[in-house]
Design a protein around this motif. Structure first.
Motif, PDB file in Angstrom:
ATOM      1  N   UNK A 150      47.042 101.299 -50.091  1.00  0.00           N
ATOM      2  CA  UNK A 150      47.685 100.826 -48.868  1.00  0.00           C
ATOM      3  C   UNK A 150      49.050 100.209 -49.165  1.00  0.00           C
ATOM      4  N   UNK A 151      50.013 100.545 -48.350  1.00  0.00           N
ATOM      5  CA  UNK A 151      51.341  99.955 -48.452  1.00  0.00           C
ATOM      6  C   UNK A 151      51.319  98.501 -48.013  1.00  0.00           C
ATOM      7  N   UNK A 152      52.411  97.804 -48.302  1.00  0.00           N
ATOM      8  CA  UNK A 152      52.491  96.380 -47.950  1.00  0.00           C
ATOM      9  C   UNK A 152      52.357  96.186 -46.444  1.00  0.00           C
ATOM     10  N   UNK A 153      52.996  97.024 -45.648  1.00  0.00           N
ATOM     11  CA  UNK A 153      52.915  96.880 -44.189  1.00  0.00           C
ATOM     12  C   UNK A 153      51.505  97.176 -43.687  1.00  0.00           C
ATOM     13  N   UNK A 154      50.854  98.161 -44.288  1.00  0.00           N
ATOM     14  CA  UNK A 154      49.486  98.482 -43.886  1.00  0.00           C
ATOM     15  C   UNK A 154      48.535  97.345 -44.223  1.00  0.00           C
ATOM     16  N   UNK A 155      48.780  96.676 -45.330  1.00  0.00           N
ATOM     17  CA  UNK A 155      47.927  95.546 -45.712  1.00  0.00           C
ATOM     18  C   UNK A 155      48.055  94.412 -44.703  1.00  0.00           C
ATOM     19  N   UNK A 156      49.268  94.214 -44.188  1.00  0.00           N
ATOM     20  CA  UNK A 156      49.442  93.189 -43.161  1.00  0.00           C
ATOM     21  C   UNK A 156      48.671  93.555 -41.901  1.00  0.00           C
ATOM     22  N   UNK A 157      48.697  94.830 -41.533  1.00  0.00           N
ATOM     23  CA  UNK A 157      47.950  95.282 -40.358  1.00  0.00           C
ATOM     24  C   UNK A 157      46.453  95.089 -40.555  1.00  0.00           C
ATOM     25  N   UNK A 158      45.959  95.405 -41.745  1.00  0.00           N
ATOM     26  CA  UNK A 158      44.534  95.244 -42.039  1.00  0.00           C
ATOM     27  C   UNK A 158      44.150  93.767 -41.981  1.00  0.00           C
ATOM     28  N   UNK A 159      45.005  92.917 -42.541  1.00  0.00           N
ATOM     29  CA  UNK A 159      44.715  91.480 -42.520  1.00  0.00           C
ATOM     30  C   UNK A 159      44.665  90.963 -41.079  1.00  0.00           C
ATOM     31  N   UNK A 160      45.602  91.408 -40.257  1.00  0.00           N
ATOM     32  CA  UNK A 160      45.616  90.975 -38.863  1.00  0.00           C
ATOM     33  C   UNK A 160      44.356  91.457 -38.142  1.00  0.00           C
ATOM     34  N   UNK A 161      43.964  92.692 -38.381  1.00  0.00           N
ATOM     35  CA  UNK A 161      42.744  93.217 -37.750  1.00  0.00           C
ATOM     36  C   UNK A 161      41.529  92.407 -38.170  1.00  0.00           C
ATOM     37  N   UNK A 162      41.456  92.064 -39.436  1.00  0.00           N
ATOM     38  CA  UNK A 162      40.346  91.251 -39.943  1.00  0.00           C
ATOM     39  C   UNK A 162      40.287  89.911 -39.224  1.00  0.00           C
ATOM     40  N   UNK A 163      41.412  89.247 -39.115  1.00  0.00           N
ATOM     41  CA  UNK A 163      41.461  87.945 -38.454  1.00  0.00           C
ATOM     42  C   UNK A 163      41.077  88.066 -36.981  1.00  0.00           C
ATOM     43  N   UNK A 164      41.557  89.095 -36.326  1.00  0.00           N
ATOM     44  CA  UNK A 164      41.249  89.280 -34.909  1.00  0.00           C
ATOM     45  C   UNK A 164      39.760  89.521 -34.685  1.00  0.00           C
ATOM     46  N   UNK A 165      39.141  90.316 -35.550  1.00  0.00           N
ATOM     47  CA  UNK A 165      37.701  90.540 -35.419  1.00  0.00           C
ATOM     48  C   UNK A 165      36.915  89.252 -35.664  1.00  0.00           C
ATOM     49  N   UNK A 166      37.375  88.464 -36.632  1.00  0.00           N
ATOM     50  CA  UNK A 166      36.707  87.189 -36.895  1.00  0.00           C
ATOM     51  C   UNK A 166      36.856  86.245 -35.700  1.00  0.00           C
ATOM     52  N   UNK A 167      37.998  86.259 -35.055  1.00  0.00           N
ATOM     53  CA  UNK A 167      38.202  85.427 -33.870  1.00  0.00           C
ATOM     54  C   UNK A 167      37.310  85.878 -32.721  1.00  0.00           C
ATOM     55  N   UNK A 168      37.152  87.180 -32.576  1.00  0.00           N
ATOM     56  CA  UNK A 168      36.227  87.682 -31.555  1.00  0.00           C
ATOM     57  C   UNK A 168      34.817  87.163 -31.830  1.00  0.00           C
ATOM     58  N   UNK A 169      34.410  87.239 -33.089  1.00  0.00           N
ATOM     59  CA  UNK A 169      33.070  86.796 -33.456  1.00  0.00           C
ATOM     60  C   UNK A 169      32.890  85.305 -33.203  1.00  0.00           C
ATOM     61  N   UNK A 170      33.854  84.506 -33.596  1.00  0.00           N
ATOM     62  CA  UNK A 170      33.763  83.061 -33.365  1.00  0.00           C
ATOM     63  C   UNK A 170      33.639  82.752 -31.880  1.00  0.00           C
ATOM     64  N   UNK A 171      34.392  83.460 -31.081  1.00  0.00           N
ATOM     65  CA  UNK A 171      34.325  83.240 -29.642  1.00  0.00           C
ATOM     66  C   UNK A 171      32.927  83.553 -29.111  1.00  0.00           C
ATOM     67  N   UNK A 172      32.377  84.678 -29.539  1.00  0.00           N
ATOM     68  CA  UNK A 172      31.036  85.062 -29.097  1.00  0.00           C
ATOM     69  C   UNK A 172      29.997  84.042 -29.544  1.00  0.00           C
ATOM     70  N   UNK A 173      30.142  83.561 -30.755  1.00  0.00           N
ATOM     71  CA  UNK A 173      29.193  82.573 -31.267  1.00  0.00           C
ATOM     72  C   UNK A 173      29.255  81.277 -30.466  1.00  0.00           C
ATOM     73  N   UNK A 174      30.431  80.929 -29.983  1.00  0.00           N
ATOM     74  CA  UNK A 174      30.543  79.736 -29.148  1.00  0.00           C
ATOM     75  C   UNK A 174      29.805  79.898 -27.828  1.00  0.00           C
ATOM     76  N   UNK A 175      29.601  81.139 -27.430  1.00  0.00           N
ATOM     77  CA  UNK A 175      28.841  81.407 -26.209  1.00  0.00           C
ATOM     78  C   UNK A 175      27.342  81.535 -26.485  1.00  0.00           C
ATOM     79  N   UNK A 176      26.935  81.304 -27.716  1.00  0.00           N
ATOM     80  CA  UNK A 176      25.526  81.373 -28.063  1.00  0.00           C
ATOM     81  C   UNK A 176      25.060  82.715 -28.583  1.00  0.00           C
ATOM     82  N   UNK A 177      25.981  83.648 -28.798  1.00  0.00           N
ATOM     83  CA  UNK A 177      25.609  84.973 -29.284  1.00  0.00           C
ATOM     84  C   UNK A 177      25.173  84.909 -30.741  1.00  0.00           C
ATOM     85  N   UNK A 178      24.215  85.759 -31.087  1.00  0.00           N
ATOM     86  CA  UNK A 178      23.714  85.838 -32.457  1.00  0.00           C
ATOM     87  C   UNK A 178      23.667  87.299 -32.889  1.00  0.00           C
TER      88      UNK A 178
END
Length: 266
Positions: free
Chosen positions: A95-123
């Motif tokens: 992966x190129x440097x720019x692609x790695x930044x995109x992957x990192x951003x996607x990872x963070x966004x998915x983790x934020x989605x998960x945290x949000x769901x967990x705050x709603x009681x999702x398991x």
């Protein structure tokens, strides 16, 4: 008219990888997809559950919403595992440097989605996953892109199913938030096409409706090879750090706290 492709040292194998991904994506129409959505469940549970209603309709509605949230958390957990492995194996994937930044951003966004769901009681239904090609998924760029395109197409399609189901349950707030997350998953799909050097990367005027119901998600995950961990093909969830200010809009909102144009500053 067929799309044209920009030449680069990246292109040949990665374009073929994206072509292979089309087969995996089209199979979703038959077996269903994955979903992640939900908002303000805690508030509505407080308003409804505390009223001690015995109405069976309300009970069925609450259970349906809970099921969607739990499936959502499972999907987001899988997404975090997937992008974590991609980030860790970026060198092997070339992966190129720019692609790695995109992957990192996607990872963070998915983790934020998960945290949000967990705050709603999702398991999540599980925190251990497999991948269709095992560890080769993260060592071979063609296999990686095939999996990435299948997953993101499934996420988008299933979020759209969630929008419909939430609307049918009379939950416009949940439907709207499902749409917010669907928009981000669509961005992730395009990231994969950019990495695969397939242009135009934004090649769909309308997102395909590849499944009928959110409840199809577990069947799809199992049949596609994501829920069958075994020796040599087992990937455990670990939460990802989310402290990167390059990722904005870190919480869903019904209406922006500031005027819309304030978010569109360049």
């Amino acid at each position: 008219m067929k799309p044209t492709f920009k030449k680069s040292t990246y292109n040949s194998s990665r374009r073929s990888a994206l072509k292979g991904a089309v087969v995996g994506v089209s199979s979703l129409a038959a077996v269903g997809g994955v979903v992640g959505a939900g908002v303000l469940l805690t508030q509505h549970q407080t308003e409804g559950a505390h009223a001690a209603s015995n109405d069976q309709g309300d009970a069925r509605k609450n259970q349906a919403i809970r099921n969607i949230l739990n499936i959502a958390a499972t999907a987001e957990t899988l997404a975090v595992v997937f992008y974590t492995e991609a980030w860790l194996h970026a060198d092997r994937l070339g992966l190129r440097a720019t692609s790695r930044l995109d992957i990192r951003a996607a990872l963070i966004e998915e983790q934020m989605h998960l945290k949000f769901l967990q705050r709603q009681g999702a398991k999540a239904l599980t925190n251990k996953f497999s991948f269709p090609f095992g560890i080769q998924t993260f060592e071979n760029i063609e296999l990686f892109l095939r999996v990435q395109q299948q997953l993101e197409a499934a996420f988008v399609a299933a979020y759209l199913a969630a929008v419909k189901e939430f609307a049918q349950w009379g939950r416009a707030d949940l439907a709207q938030m499902a749409g917010q997350i669907a928009a981000i998953e669509a961005e992730h799909r395009v990231i994969g096409r950019v990495i695969g050097a397939q242009f135009p990367a934004n090649n769909e005027a309308f997102a395909p409706l590849l499944l009928k119901a959110v409840a199809d998600a577990p069947t799809f995950l199992k049949n596609a090879g994501y829920l069958t961990p075994m020796n040599g093909n087992s990937f455990l969830f670990n939460p990802a750090a989310t402290n990167w200010d390059a990722v904005t809009m870190t919480n869903p909102t019904v209406m922006p706290a500031t005027p819309v144009m304030a978010h569109l500053k360049f």
